[in-house]
Design a protein around this motif. Sequence first.
Motif, mmCIF file in Angstrom:
data_model
loop_
_atom_site.group_PDB
_atom_site.id
_atom_site.type_symbol
_atom_site.label_atom_id
_atom_site.label_comp_id
_atom_site.label_asym_id
_atom_site.label_seq_id
_atom_site.Cartn_x
_atom_site.Cartn_y
_atom_site.Cartn_z
ATOM 1 N N PRO A 1 0.700 -0.917 0.451
ATOM 2 C CA PRO A 1 -0.145 -0.056 -0.363
ATOM 3 C C PRO A 1 0.686 1.300 -0.120
ATOM 4 C CG PRO A 1 -0.129 -0.324 1.673
ATOM 5 C CD PRO A 1 0.659 -1.826 1.274
ATOM 6 N N LYS A 2 0.330 2.480 -0.918
ATOM 7 C CA LYS A 2 0.898 3.464 -0.493
ATOM 8 C C LYS A 2 0.206 4.532 -0.074
ATOM 9 C CE LYS A 2 3.987 1.833 -3.510
ATOM 10 N NZ LYS A 2 6.061 1.849 -3.277
ATOM 11 N N SER A 3 -0.592 4.107 0.379
ATOM 12 C CA SER A 3 -2.381 4.665 1.467
ATOM 13 C C SER A 3 -3.000 3.379 1.716
ATOM 14 C CB SER A 3 -2.830 6.608 0.501
ATOM 15 O OG SER A 3 -3.402 5.682 -0.648
ATOM 16 N N TYR A 4 -3.450 4.497 2.667
ATOM 17 C CA TYR A 4 -5.259 4.031 3.037
ATOM 18 C C TYR A 4 -5.487 3.338 2.080
ATOM 19 C CZ TYR A 4 -9.208 3.154 6.510
ATOM 20 O OH TYR A 4 -9.826 2.407 6.685
ATOM 21 N N PHE A 5 -6.189 4.068 1.427
ATOM 22 C CA PHE A 5 -7.007 3.423 0.334
ATOM 23 C C PHE A 5 -6.919 2.503 -0.613
ATOM 24 C CE2 PHE A 5 -7.714 7.929 1.233
ATOM 25 C CZ PHE A 5 -8.860 7.765 1.556
ATOM 26 N N ASP A 6 -5.153 1.791 -0.661
ATOM 27 C CA ASP A 6 -4.801 0.718 -1.264
ATOM 28 C C ASP A 6 -4.898 -0.064 -0.700
ATOM 29 O OD1 ASP A 6 -3.722 2.402 -3.346
ATOM 30 O OD2 ASP A 6 -1.937 2.639 -2.410
ATOM 31 N N LEU A 7 -5.174 -0.688 0.675
ATOM 32 C CA LEU A 7 -5.602 -1.688 1.739
ATOM 33 C C LEU A 7 -7.605 -1.842 1.099
ATOM 34 C CD1 LEU A 7 -4.168 -0.414 4.595
ATOM 35 C CD2 LEU A 7 -3.353 -2.125 2.974
ATOM 36 N N ILE B 1 -7.596 -0.393 11.085
ATOM 37 C CA ILE B 1 -6.505 -1.802 10.026
ATOM 38 C C ILE B 1 -5.283 -0.699 9.920
ATOM 39 C CG2 ILE B 1 -6.636 -1.350 7.657
ATOM 40 C CD1 ILE B 1 -9.370 -2.872 8.154
ATOM 41 N N GLY B 2 -4.469 -2.242 10.472
ATOM 42 C CA GLY B 2 -3.029 -2.229 9.989
ATOM 43 C C GLY B 2 -3.039 -2.931 9.259
ATOM 44 N N VAL B 3 -0.985 -2.873 9.452
ATOM 45 C CA VAL B 3 -0.905 -4.387 8.365
ATOM 46 C C VAL B 3 0.841 -4.283 8.662
ATOM 47 C CG1 VAL B 3 -0.913 -3.028 5.805
ATOM 48 C CG2 VAL B 3 0.967 -2.289 6.813
ATOM 49 N N GLY B 4 1.312 -5.714 8.420
ATOM 50 C CA GLY B 4 2.113 -5.827 9.561
ATOM 51 C C GLY B 4 3.250 -6.837 8.752
ATOM 52 N N ILE B 5 4.832 -6.961 8.614
ATOM 53 C CA ILE B 5 5.886 -7.387 8.457
ATOM 54 C C ILE B 5 6.544 -8.942 8.520
ATOM 55 C CG2 ILE B 5 8.058 -7.562 7.170
ATOM 56 C CD1 ILE B 5 7.605 -4.576 6.630
ATOM 57 N N ALA B 6 6.771 -10.174 8.120
ATOM 58 C CA ALA B 6 6.719 -10.839 9.612
ATOM 59 C C ALA B 6 8.049 -11.013 9.815
ATOM 60 C CB ALA B 6 6.551 -12.625 8.168
ATOM 61 N N LEU B 7 8.347 -11.567 10.678
ATOM 62 C CA LEU B 7 9.268 -11.033 11.432
ATOM 63 C C LEU B 7 10.806 -11.849 10.350
ATOM 64 C CD1 LEU B 7 11.366 -11.479 13.986
ATOM 65 C CD2 LEU B 7 10.609 -13.675 14.637
ATOM 66 N N PHE C 1 -4.755 -6.473 8.925
ATOM 67 C CA PHE C 1 -5.293 -6.836 10.118
ATOM 68 C C PHE C 1 -6.456 -5.877 10.684
ATOM 69 C CE2 PHE C 1 -1.676 -5.175 11.854
ATOM 70 C CZ PHE C 1 -2.077 -4.074 13.024
ATOM 71 N N LEU C 2 -7.399 -6.006 11.595
ATOM 72 C CA LEU C 2 -8.460 -5.578 12.138
ATOM 73 C C LEU C 2 -8.601 -5.619 13.659
ATOM 74 C CD1 LEU C 2 -11.185 -3.301 11.775
ATOM 75 C CD2 LEU C 2 -12.689 -5.780 11.192
ATOM 76 N N THR C 3 -8.381 -4.264 13.953
ATOM 77 C CA THR C 3 -8.472 -4.284 15.245
ATOM 78 C C THR C 3 -9.856 -3.927 16.338
ATOM 79 O OG1 THR C 3 -6.348 -3.256 15.980
ATOM 80 C CG2 THR C 3 -7.875 -3.522 17.623
ATOM 81 N N LEU C 4 -10.436 -5.292 16.997
ATOM 82 C CA LEU C 4 -12.201 -5.153 17.287
ATOM 83 C C LEU C 4 -11.764 -4.856 18.770
ATOM 84 C CD1 LEU C 4 -12.793 -8.721 15.226
ATOM 85 C CD2 LEU C 4 -13.507 -5.961 14.625
#
Length: 277
Positions: A144-150, A171-177, A192-195
């Motif tokens: 993603p380059k911005s929020y809207f790319d998600l 809404i977030g993104v993550g990189i594997a270890l 991911f989505l935090t609830l």
Amino acid sequence: MPKHDLFSIGEVAQMFHLSVGSLRHYEKAGLLKPEYISPESGYRYYSTRQFEVLTTIRFLRILDMPLEQIRDFLNNREISKMQHMLQNQKEAILQKKKELELMERKIDQQLVLIEDAIHSDLGRISVKHILEKRVAWLKNTVSPKSYFDLETSIRQLENGQNGAGIWLGKIGVGIALSRLKEHAFSTYDMVFLTLDFDEPYTGTTEIWPACDCACLRFCGSHKDAPRQYELLLNWIKENRMVPYGFSRETTLIDDGITSDPDRFVTEIQIPVHPIQE
């Protein structure tokens, strides 16, 4: 009925604090027929015997009762039917109250998040204890380059949620270890989505346990993150810590809130623990 015992539609509207349009709408819906309609002028007149019916209509409308149900009741008035209608409407109102309380909580959370983001100490790295989180997540490779790319991933997380309400900052993104250790920051391995813990969600969720994270907030969005990962990982190494989990990256202020890129705020969190001597 003598004309002097009748009231014009304007007089009735004024007495019951209604508009003339509402009375005409009730007539059209079959709820309240005028006592007399002048054949010459078409003016509508009402008698006092209709006032109780109008009072009932107003009471049920205040309770947000649909006009169809009100018409059905007026055509077949029974005590048990009124009790049943009121009980059903009470249950509907209680459900709506829960929904409004949830929305109020979401608004409060969003206001706190924005206020916190506005006053971020940008560029400062520190270790914070992050409380456990309930999340829904996808193993999607995204760049993603911005929020809207998600948006595609967000739609997947929203699928079947009946208006779950995806809010900025959740809404977030993550990189594997493994890729963090390789300093490969060009793409992300998860979305991911935090609830909230009591938030309805029909999909699969899990609890991320509480942990200590090295945290960095910076001015920018996802496209600006690679340089920040380098800084963060170097700081972790210099402070004799090691990462042990995937990163969690969220945009706190982005395109969805402001069109000014100079006010964008993104946070990266990486779980860490001290190097064992």
